[in-house]
Design a protein around this motif. Sequence first.
Motif, PDB file in Angstrom:
ATOM      1  N   THR A   6       8.798  76.943  73.794  1.00  8.86           N
ATOM      2  CA  THR A   6       7.420  77.127  73.373  1.00  8.86           C
ATOM      3  C   THR A   6       6.765  78.082  74.350  1.00  8.86           C
ATOM      4  OG1 THR A   6       7.364  74.904  72.510  1.00  8.86           O
ATOM      5  CG2 THR A   6       5.266  75.961  72.880  1.00  8.86           C
ATOM      6  N   THR A   7       6.293  79.200  73.866  1.00  5.41           N
ATOM      7  CA  THR A   7       5.727  80.236  74.716  1.00  5.41           C
ATOM      8  C   THR A   7       4.370  80.637  74.171  1.00  5.41           C
ATOM      9  OG1 THR A   7       6.505  82.138  73.481  1.00  5.41           O
ATOM     10  CG2 THR A   7       8.087  81.103  74.979  1.00  5.41           C
ATOM     11  N   PRO A   8       3.625  81.426  74.930  1.00  2.00           N
ATOM     12  CA  PRO A   8       2.343  81.890  74.414  1.00  2.00           C
ATOM     13  C   PRO A   8       2.487  82.684  73.125  1.00  2.00           C
ATOM     14  CG  PRO A   8       2.474  82.235  76.770  1.00  2.00           C
ATOM     15  CD  PRO A   8       3.812  81.783  76.343  1.00  2.00           C
ATOM     16  N   THR A   9       3.648  83.236  72.904  1.00  3.85           N
ATOM     17  CA  THR A   9       3.842  84.042  71.695  1.00  3.85           C
ATOM     18  C   THR A   9       4.951  83.515  70.838  1.00  3.85           C
ATOM     19  OG1 THR A   9       5.231  85.460  73.030  1.00  3.85           O
ATOM     20  CG2 THR A   9       2.975  86.183  72.682  1.00  3.85           C
ATOM     21  N   GLY A  10       5.598  82.463  71.275  1.00  8.98           N
ATOM     22  CA  GLY A  10       6.664  81.880  70.468  1.00  8.98           C
ATOM     23  C   GLY A  10       6.171  80.632  69.778  1.00  8.98           C
ATOM     24  N   HIS A  11       7.113  79.821  69.283  1.00  5.50           N
ATOM     25  CA  HIS A  11       6.717  78.583  68.653  1.00  5.50           C
ATOM     26  C   HIS A  11       7.861  77.607  68.698  1.00  5.50           C
ATOM     27  CE1 HIS A  11       7.524  81.824  65.728  1.00  5.50           C
ATOM     28  NE2 HIS A  11       8.497  81.018  65.382  1.00  5.50           N
ATOM     29  N   ASP A  12       7.511  76.348  68.541  1.00  3.19           N
ATOM     30  CA  ASP A  12       8.465  75.274  68.669  1.00  3.19           C
ATOM     31  C   ASP A  12       9.349  75.180  67.444  1.00  3.19           C
ATOM     32  OD1 ASP A  12       8.129  71.674  68.911  1.00  3.19           O
ATOM     33  OD2 ASP A  12       9.723  73.007  69.568  1.00  3.19           O
ATOM     34  N   ALA A  13      10.540  74.610  67.624  1.00  2.13           N
ATOM     35  CA  ALA A  13      11.437  74.423  66.484  1.00  2.13           C
ATOM     36  C   ALA A  13      10.956  73.306  65.576  1.00  2.13           C
ATOM     37  CB  ALA A  13      12.843  74.114  66.970  1.00  2.13           C
ATOM     38  N   HIS A  14      10.071  72.442  66.063  1.00  3.42           N
ATOM     39  CA  HIS A  14       9.625  71.298  65.278  1.00  3.42           C
ATOM     40  C   HIS A  14       8.208  71.576  64.782  1.00  3.42           C
ATOM     41  CE1 HIS A  14      13.129  69.328  66.914  1.00  3.42           C
ATOM     42  NE2 HIS A  14      12.719  69.713  68.091  1.00  3.42           N
ATOM     43  N   HIS A  15       8.090  71.865  63.511  1.00  5.91           N
ATOM     44  CA  HIS A  15       6.803  72.245  62.943  1.00  5.91           C
ATOM     45  C   HIS A  15       6.373  71.212  61.930  1.00  5.91           C
ATOM     46  CE1 HIS A  15       7.481  76.252  64.630  1.00  5.91           C
ATOM     47  NE2 HIS A  15       8.702  76.120  64.178  1.00  5.91           N
ATOM     48  N   ASP A  16       5.095  70.996  61.833  1.00  2.85           N
ATOM     49  CA  ASP A  16       4.563  70.166  60.764  1.00  2.85           C
ATOM     50  C   ASP A  16       4.242  71.055  59.581  1.00  2.85           C
ATOM     51  OD1 ASP A  16       4.724  67.768  62.117  1.00  2.85           O
ATOM     52  OD2 ASP A  16       2.785  68.086  63.095  1.00  2.85           O
ATOM     53  N   GLN A 623       2.791  84.201  81.817  1.00  3.18           N
ATOM     54  CA  GLN A 623       2.701  82.918  81.123  1.00  3.18           C
ATOM     55  C   GLN A 623       4.063  82.536  80.530  1.00  3.18           C
ATOM     56  OE1 GLN A 623      -1.018  84.560  79.020  1.00  3.18           O
ATOM     57  NE2 GLN A 623      -1.112  82.353  78.675  1.00  3.18           N
ATOM     58  N   PHE A 624       4.774  83.549  80.001  1.00  2.00           N
ATOM     59  CA  PHE A 624       6.097  83.304  79.423  1.00  2.00           C
ATOM     60  C   PHE A 624       7.057  82.813  80.506  1.00  2.00           C
ATOM     61  CE2 PHE A 624      10.393  85.018  78.721  1.00  2.00           C
ATOM     62  CZ  PHE A 624      10.716  84.344  77.555  1.00  2.00           C
ATOM     63  N   ASP A 625       7.037  83.470  81.677  1.00  2.00           N
ATOM     64  CA  ASP A 625       7.893  83.043  82.790  1.00  2.00           C
ATOM     65  C   ASP A 625       7.601  81.588  83.168  1.00  2.00           C
ATOM     66  OD1 ASP A 625       9.098  85.469  82.942  1.00  2.00           O
ATOM     67  OD2 ASP A 625       7.888  86.228  84.601  1.00  2.00           O
ATOM     68  N   ALA A 626       6.333  81.274  83.286  1.00  2.00           N
ATOM     69  CA  ALA A 626       5.959  79.922  83.702  1.00  2.00           C
ATOM     70  C   ALA A 626       6.391  78.889  82.667  1.00  2.00           C
ATOM     71  CB  ALA A 626       4.447  79.853  83.925  1.00  2.00           C
TER      72      ALA A 626
END
Length: 634
Positions: A6-16, A623-626
């Motif tokens: 999960t990144t500032p520009t990505g998204h989680d594999a588990h979506h509602d 933010q991505f690194d963190a």
Amino acid sequence: MSSHATTPTGHDAHHDDSHGDHHYDPGFIRKWIFSTDHKMIGLQYGITALFFLAFGFYLMMVMRWSIAYPHQPLPEWMGWVFTDGWKARWLQDGKVTGETYNMFGAMHGTIMVFLGIVPLGFGAFGNYVTPLQIGAPDMAFPRLNMASYWIYLIGGLIMCGSFFMESGSAKSGWTNYSPLAGFADGQIVNQWLAGQTQWLIGLVCLITSSLLGSVNFITTIINLRVRGMTWMRMPFFVWSMLVTGFLLLLAFPPLEAAGIMQLMDRVAHSSFFMPSGLFTKTEGLADLSGGGSPLLFQHLFWFLGHPEVYVLLLPAFACVSEIIPVNTRKPLWGYKSMVYSVLILGFLSFVVWAHHMYMTGMGAAVSTFFQTTTVLISVPSVVIITAMLISLWGGSIRFTPPMLWACAFIPMFGIGGLTGLPLAFNLADLHLHDTYYVIGHFHYVVAPGILFGFFAGILHWYPKITGRFMSKTLNHLHFWPTLICMNIIFFPMLVQGMAGFHRRWYNGGDAYLDKAADGANIFGQTVVNHIDMNIPMSMGAWTMAFFQIFFVLNLLLSWKFGKKVTSDNPWDATTLEWATPTPPGHGNFIKDPVTYRGPYEYSRPDCDVDFLPQWVEPKHIEQFDAAEKSASTH
């Protein structure tokens, strides 16, 4: 590998319900059968191609039995596929005849090339991955894409259905040379119902399908690239598919014209390829208008035939080129040189076709030209393979399941390429033409070469398609025996071929054994010294067939029981397909992606983690690194 992405520009594999398709419900028929979604069409191509490959493999196993044990009936474990009526017609006392061997040989080559490898590489991988990697919501012409698949399927069913006709299927080799192919199945009153005619009809369908696909791919890649996706930010996979599309678009029409012309020779009594003065044992002087040129068919066929080799090869290059950077944690070495090489490869593939035709008596000047271009075309291939090898050097290599196949691809394709160099020269080709050396060379390229690349690709993108990993244990049970058996099958072919073994001896040369005592009989001496190789080669083929069961089990069982991915980007990759939900929904992306950098940004000194995806904004790198470092600690 981080456990969460999960990144500032990505998204989680588990979506509602956030795949972007919760309001899109096309119904079962539209979704699974008559789909216009590039991902579903890619899966349709892939599953269909695997079935055809399995059938082509089976035909080869029957041929290998005939070669190894010409005096023994086909065993029940191999012959159960046939009905009793079919066996009574096409097997003599249960043994494979020369006519049946020719039928299986022609259809094995046709199925593996036109129905198996091209649809798997270009149709399946190309369809599924290309729009994702360029940030497109779909192909440019979705309905054309659907039509391309169904025309391919119809063509394949027509070809394979000819096995059950009175004439049987085509028997004139996968090259279908005239005038042999013009006379084939002449005993059938209605020539439209002859296997050879059905082969031509199926071929026209397959070429039409490929032409529709090529137009679609070229348009999609040129016009639907996402913002920021400049030419030199495209993954090498996309470049390979673009060049493959142009090869199909330019090389297939001549063969389609040749197929229609040969069809007219059979059913309309024209003479495009049938010369005057033909005499056959059964019919005497042929009743033909004459004036046709058999060499014209060879030119039209091989003008397709050599670009076709790269239509087979480039998708495998494409898969391996994506897997190596991910698993070495290094940028793909020589990316630009690889791009220029694949473009040169595409151009040169159109000026080498007549090296398949040295035996036709071309003059010294023409032979020299095609020898030169054939040697030249090996240079860009060597550049690409060398770049892949150097990419391994000094890398932090992760021997994941796809990486095993990718690493094996390089030496196996290398053997195939090196063994092809002698065939570039007409002097060597006079001896090696139509021998098992040619079979060994070509199959080292296609079987352990190209198919290894495709196995790697299936394992690599399987988590994105299904949300689960394939089993490592089942992959090892598949990989190692396959690697060993491939060499047991094909390396002895190179030895037999240099000794003079002919590729079309249905009994493996057994008929020449009684001539071995005659010291002047060259074939007799050759056969007695090398015929024993037929048995281990065939054993290797049947053993390899058994171990493909583990791949099938892995493919099916992992869909339900495989280890679940915990991230949309389970390999920590950098290209855009990993920015989509898992699996991607209708429209692919939740929001329009933007490309900010090249496709292989690994181990950058200005980034704390060892990968920087194309879609991460420069202002969000910290933010991505963190986020990645935090995820990797859990």
